[in-house]
Design an enzyme around this catalytic site. Structure first.
Site, mmCIF file in Angstrom:
data_model
loop_
_atom_site.group_PDB
_atom_site.id
_atom_site.type_symbol
_atom_site.label_atom_id
_atom_site.label_comp_id
_atom_site.label_asym_id
_atom_site.label_seq_id
_atom_site.Cartn_x
_atom_site.Cartn_y
_atom_site.Cartn_z
ATOM 1 N N ASP A 116 39.667 29.905 -12.264
ATOM 2 C CA ASP A 116 40.743 28.949 -11.972
ATOM 3 C C ASP A 116 40.080 27.581 -11.750
ATOM 4 O OD1 ASP A 116 43.212 27.846 -10.919
ATOM 5 O OD2 ASP A 116 42.375 28.169 -8.918
ATOM 6 N N ASP B 136 41.679 24.253 -9.810
ATOM 7 C CA ASP B 136 41.938 23.614 -8.505
ATOM 8 C C ASP B 136 41.666 24.583 -7.352
ATOM 9 O OD1 ASP B 136 43.458 20.841 -8.954
ATOM 10 O OD2 ASP B 136 44.056 22.238 -10.521
ATOM 11 N N ASP C 184 42.173 30.921 -6.411
ATOM 12 C CA ASP C 184 42.539 30.710 -5.006
ATOM 13 C C ASP C 184 44.038 30.762 -4.739
ATOM 14 O OD1 ASP C 184 43.191 28.262 -6.297
ATOM 15 O OD2 ASP C 184 43.152 27.261 -4.336
HETATM 16 MG MG LIG Z 1 43.819 27.085 -7.870
#
Ligand SMILES: [Mg+2]
Length: 383
Positions: free
Chosen positions: A125, A127, A319
């Protein structure tokens, strides 16, 4: 177009039939049946894994209450974290959580042991995983050292960036042409532009896949509507991610979250082919097609020639709630067939097996993986 599905509860269904890990949840056709809305909120709050709400269901739920509670649950503020710390509940909760989701650094040897005889494929991922979460989403730059770590990883393993962002935007941040990119939550997939790695001959090299292309005009229109309707809410930022739209509320005062949620829902009621999901400090508007980061992971594995193979070990690091779709895919593959790693400093409901606290630990994990591979190859040459 085939009907898509969202997770809503089926009252009275035995837990064994549920497809969500939480008892009482199953998949229903979209839009959900009349009357399902209120029960859906109860189950989702208990579940905490995936908040999905069709515009029709938003109306059934009727009000900002559900929206704000849900926004708070997925986007804890510093004040909330500080209150929990003051209450002394954090250490105990975190210790218990770490037993269930140990550090991927602490269990590094266990993870690489699972790759014996397998090809590791990396999914990252962006961000909050490769870059810090910042107030301005346009300023979520990754460090040069992180870029070098990702470049090194990609020399040894096929590597894909899987993000909710527009693919072009995430490429502008990462700037590595040798990677695979899956933007718009996996709805915009492209193989590497540059063939510089050992897996250059991979079948996915020239792939372009856009399963939601018919939604482009609608997304454009909704983006404009959302920009207009949220203009009066200070701090709200609407981002056009090509096949989805993000409404960031990181800089919106918590007192305004309800108004923001209602404004977004009001627009979406006019677009029943779009749905609302929620991530970390962001509301996401997406097509109702049954496609997510998990599907993108499966598509890329397939494109790389690893469909139904046991000699591959996909490793996914992310996240956010949207990464849970990928973690679920890895969990379904079975023991030793995939590694899901959640990036989080705080305990969260997750299907991931392991955890890392922050992007700095992600970089450490990537560099250890590169070093392990280098030593592994050196040992093979000596034999
Ligand atoms: Mg993320």
């Amino acid at each position: 177009m085939a009907k898509s599905s969202v997770a809503v509860p089926e009252v009275g269904v035995p837990a064994a039939q549920a497809s969500c890990p939480c008892p009482g949840t199953t998949l229903f056709p979209y839009p959900p049946p009349r009357g399902a809305g209120i029960a859906a909120a109860v189950v989702r709050r208990k579940c905490g894994l995936q908040v999905e709400l069709g515009a029709g269901a938003a109306g059934l739920l009727g009000g900002a209450c559900w929206g704000v509670e849900s926004m708070r649950a997925s986007s804890p503020t510093h004040a909330k974290a500080a209150a929990a710390l003051a209450a002394g509940a954090v250490d105990e909760e975190r210790a218990a959580w770490m037993v269930r989701h140990p550090s991927a650094l602490g269990k590094f040897e266990q993870i690489v042991a699972a790759s014996e005889g397998k090809r590791i494929v990396m999914f990252l991922d962006y961000d909050g995983t490769l870059s810090p979460i910042v107030d301005d989403p346009d300023a979520a730059f990754m460090s040069e050292t992180m870029r070098m770590a990702v470049r090194s990883v990609a020399k040894h393993f096929p590597t894909a960036i899987v993000s909710g962002r527009c693919r072009d935007k995430v490429f502008e941040f990462v700037k590595l042409a040798e990677l695979y990119y899956a933007g718009s939550h996996g709805m915009d997939i492209k193989g590497p532009a540059k063939a510089s790695s050992r897996h250059a001959k991979a079948k996915a090299k020239g792939v372009v896949f856009q399963p939601a292309s018919e939604f482009l005009p609608m997304i454009e229109e909704v983006h404009e509507r959302l920009v207009e309707t949220t203009r009066c809410i200070p701090g709200a930022k609407v981002e056009n991610n090509k096949f989805c739209v993000s409404v960031h509320f990181r800089c919106v005062h918590e007192k305004m979250w309800g108004e923001l949620s209602e404004s977004v829902k009001a627009v979406l009621r006019e677009y029943p082919k779009l749905r609302l999901t929620q991530g970390r400090m962001v509301l996401e508007v997406r097509p109702t097609i049954k496609w997510d980061k998990g599907k993108a992971l499966e598509f890329l594995l397939d494109s790389l020639g690893f469909a139904d193979c046991s000699n591959v070990l996909p490793v996914y690091i992310g996240d956010d709630r949207t990464d849970e779709d990928a973690f679920k895919v890895l969990r379904r593959r079975g023991q030793g067939q995939g590694v899901g790693i959640l990036v989080s400093k705080h305990p969260k409901e997750t299907t991931a097996s392991y955890s890392l606290q922050e992007p700095a630990e992600v970089m450490e994990f990537l560099l250890r993986l590169v070093e392990w591979k280098r030593l592994y190859r050196a040992r093979l040459r000596l034999q």
